[in-house]
Design a protein around this motif. Sequence first.
Motif, short mmCIF file in Angstrom:
data_model
loop_
_atom_site.label_atom_id
_atom_site.label_comp_id
_atom_site.label_asym_id
_atom_site.label_seq_id
_atom_site.Cartn_x
_atom_site.Cartn_y
_atom_site.Cartn_z
N ARG A 170 -3.73 93.87 28.07
CA ARG A 170 -4.24 92.64 27.58
C ARG A 170 -4.20 92.83 26.04
NH1 ARG A 170 -4.82 89.07 31.57
NH2 ARG A 170 -6.83 88.42 30.67
N ARG A 171 -3.35 93.70 25.71
CA ARG A 171 -3.08 93.71 24.14
C ARG A 171 -2.19 92.58 23.76
NH1 ARG A 171 -0.82 99.48 23.24
NH2 ARG A 171 0.11 98.95 25.36
N PRO A 172 -2.58 91.80 22.46
CA PRO A 172 -1.60 90.77 22.16
C PRO A 172 -0.42 91.38 22.04
CG PRO A 172 -3.56 90.93 20.99
CD PRO A 172 -3.83 91.68 21.72
N LYS A 173 0.70 90.52 22.15
CA LYS A 173 2.15 91.17 22.20
C LYS A 173 2.58 91.69 20.96
CE LYS A 173 4.33 87.68 25.34
NZ LYS A 173 3.16 86.62 25.42
N PHE A 174 2.11 90.85 19.92
CA PHE A 174 2.46 91.45 18.65
C PHE A 174 1.98 92.68 18.21
CE2 PHE A 174 -0.22 88.75 15.30
CZ PHE A 174 -1.47 89.30 16.35
N HIS A 175 1.07 93.36 18.70
CA HIS A 175 0.41 94.67 18.50
C HIS A 175 1.39 95.76 18.93
CE1 HIS A 175 -3.83 93.16 18.42
NE2 HIS A 175 -3.02 92.59 17.56
N LEU A 176 2.41 95.48 19.68
CA LEU A 176 2.99 96.55 20.28
C LEU A 176 4.33 96.69 19.51
CD1 LEU A 176 1.04 95.66 22.56
CD2 LEU A 176 2.95 96.42 24.46
N TYR A 177 4.82 95.99 18.72
CA TYR A 177 6.11 95.93 18.08
C TYR A 177 6.34 97.07 16.84
CZ TYR A 177 7.17 91.90 20.74
OH TYR A 177 7.17 90.85 21.76
N GLN A 178 5.06 97.22 16.17
CA GLN A 178 5.04 98.36 15.15
C GLN A 178 6.07 98.00 13.98
OE1 GLN A 178 4.78 102.54 16.29
NE2 GLN A 178 4.08 101.63 18.41
N PRO A 179 5.90 96.92 13.26
CA PRO A 179 7.14 96.39 12.48
C PRO A 179 7.10 97.54 11.07
CG PRO A 179 4.99 94.83 12.16
CD PRO A 179 4.83 95.74 13.47
N ASN A 180 8.54 97.21 10.71
CA ASN A 180 8.72 97.77 9.43
C ASN A 180 8.64 96.62 8.30
OD1 ASN A 180 10.78 98.79 11.54
ND2 ASN A 180 10.11 100.55 10.32
N ILE A 181 8.83 95.36 8.80
CA ILE A 181 8.87 94.33 7.95
C ILE A 181 8.00 93.25 8.76
CG2 ILE A 181 9.80 92.55 6.49
CD1 ILE A 181 12.35 94.34 6.43
N ALA A 182 6.75 92.59 8.19
CA ALA A 182 5.96 91.76 9.02
C ALA A 182 5.66 90.54 8.10
CB ALA A 182 4.88 92.34 9.45
N LEU A 183 5.68 89.42 8.82
CA LEU A 183 5.04 88.22 8.02
C LEU A 183 4.11 87.58 8.89
CD1 LEU A 183 7.55 85.33 6.54
CD2 LEU A 183 5.78 84.84 8.36
N ILE A 184 2.96 87.12 8.19
CA ILE A 184 1.95 86.27 8.66
C ILE A 184 1.93 84.92 7.93
CG2 ILE A 184 -0.58 85.93 9.20
CD1 ILE A 184 -0.93 89.04 9.15
N SER A 185 2.22 83.76 8.81
CA SER A 185 2.40 82.33 8.29
C SER A 185 1.15 81.56 8.22
CB SER A 185 3.25 81.63 9.27
OG SER A 185 2.71 81.62 10.55
N GLY A 186 0.36 81.96 9.07
CA GLY A 186 -1.04 81.17 8.93
C GLY A 186 -1.89 81.76 10.25
N ILE A 187 -3.33 81.71 9.90
CA ILE A 187 -4.36 81.72 11.09
C ILE A 187 -5.09 80.62 11.33
CG2 ILE A 187 -6.24 83.24 11.52
CD1 ILE A 187 -5.06 85.51 9.90
N ALA A 188 -5.08 79.93 12.34
CA ALA A 188 -5.70 78.85 12.84
C ALA A 188 -6.20 79.37 14.36
CB ALA A 188 -5.12 77.56 12.60
N TRP A 189 -7.35 79.21 14.70
CA TRP A 189 -7.86 79.72 15.96
C TRP A 189 -7.25 78.96 17.22
CZ3 TRP A 189 -13.33 78.09 18.20
CH2 TRP A 189 -13.68 78.92 19.21
N ASP A 190 -6.61 79.80 17.98
CA ASP A 190 -6.03 79.50 19.07
C ASP A 190 -6.25 80.28 20.35
OD1 ASP A 190 -4.15 78.05 20.51
OD2 ASP A 190 -2.27 78.27 19.47
#
Length: 452
Positions: A170-190
């Motif tokens: 039940r973890r969000p997919k993006f928690h599993l990738y352990q990025p070296n470089i990450a980007l966050i474009s926006g946060i709007a409840w979904d």
Amino acid sequence: MRTHFIAIGGAAMHNLALALHSKGYQVTGSDDAIFEPSRSRLEKKGLLPAEMGWFPEKITADIEAIILGMHAKADNPELLKAQELGLKIYSYPEFLYEQSKNKTRVVIGGSHGKTTITSMILHVMHYHNIDVDYMVGAQLEGFDTMVHLTEENDFIVLEGDEYLSSPMDRRPKFHLYQPNIALISGIAWDHINVFPTYENYVDQFKIFIEKITNGGILVYNENDPEVKRVAEEATNPIRKLAYHTPEYTVQNGVTLLETPEGPMPIEVFGAHNLNNLAGAKWICQNMGVDEADFYEAIASFKGASKRLEKIAQNGKNVAYKDFAHSPSKVAATTKAVKEQYPDKTLIACLELHTYSSLNAEFLKEYEGALDNADVAVVFYSPDAVKIKQLEEVTYEQIAKAFNRKDLIIYTNPDAFKDYLYNLKYGSEGVALLLMSSGNYGGLNFDEVKNLI
């Protein structure tokens, strides 16, 4: 390596299956229903299951990896057999991490813009003949599959979805990738069916930042107040790079991006897409592409499939379809089209199709989302509400939520089609915008082309 996909027919799953097959893996799979284009693409490579359904006898001890799709339930017969045999079971994102743990992982996260930013990065890399591994959520021009995996490439670019990994994980997919470089474009409840409160949803992005490897890079959109706050509050040892919407102008329906070399015409438009472009530029620069080479490549980027995609133009009239469905995406897309075509009558049609958008409590988030449209139309299917086992959404609730007295609402697909077929076009023309993650109860978009 022998791999078996439980629920091979999904958009993401079948693309991963094709990528592994191309890499030389022995791939099998099952599903209870497979639709186009997955069906034809799997069949072409000899990966389409001989018959639909779940067959525990397919699960044997020599399978080295079971990949479990979201479509499979926890009591799936093949899953139960795999557990009984003690086989290694991966969710889709877990397996992608296994494939990329020795590479530099670039992960693009955010409530909106993920697919477009990832597509922009891949377009630039493709333009300059830089081969990278990738996983993206849309079919791209010039790319055979949505997933590409190799042994030799140094970089992998991953679209980082915040939805759940699998029925077991039940973890969000993006928690599993352990990025070296990450980007966050926006946060709007979904995804309110999974993240019941806004605070709980925001927490997922905080965890995502914590998962960046020590010494890694976070690229973030400082125009989004929530992203800015979450990024600036993070204390893990990473480098932070902020981006914002660049200067641009619109002249005669063409968007000109301000660059060090002067104004440059580009194919995409809208403040949100220019903002996405700025984020993609930072990522590409951190992957070794200099600014001038980025601009040269991005000038020919036409957009990701179904993302503000022009489907027709005839004389003074133009039509676009867009995957937009969340309130923030709807507002940004509507504003972008009106800005690009200020003299045309903008008819913006939104289908309420997702779990969130059909939730009576969540509807109020749409207030003002269609304010930039000259004519605002909402379509929803009462049948979709029943299928999703939600409380009935009424005409009155929708009218109140959007807070627009002239809002036009349809619940019958045929009535909505009749509306489109009988549109009146003024002397300056119409810009028709169709926003949905569905198809308006069976609308043929090819037929729409003939209406313009």
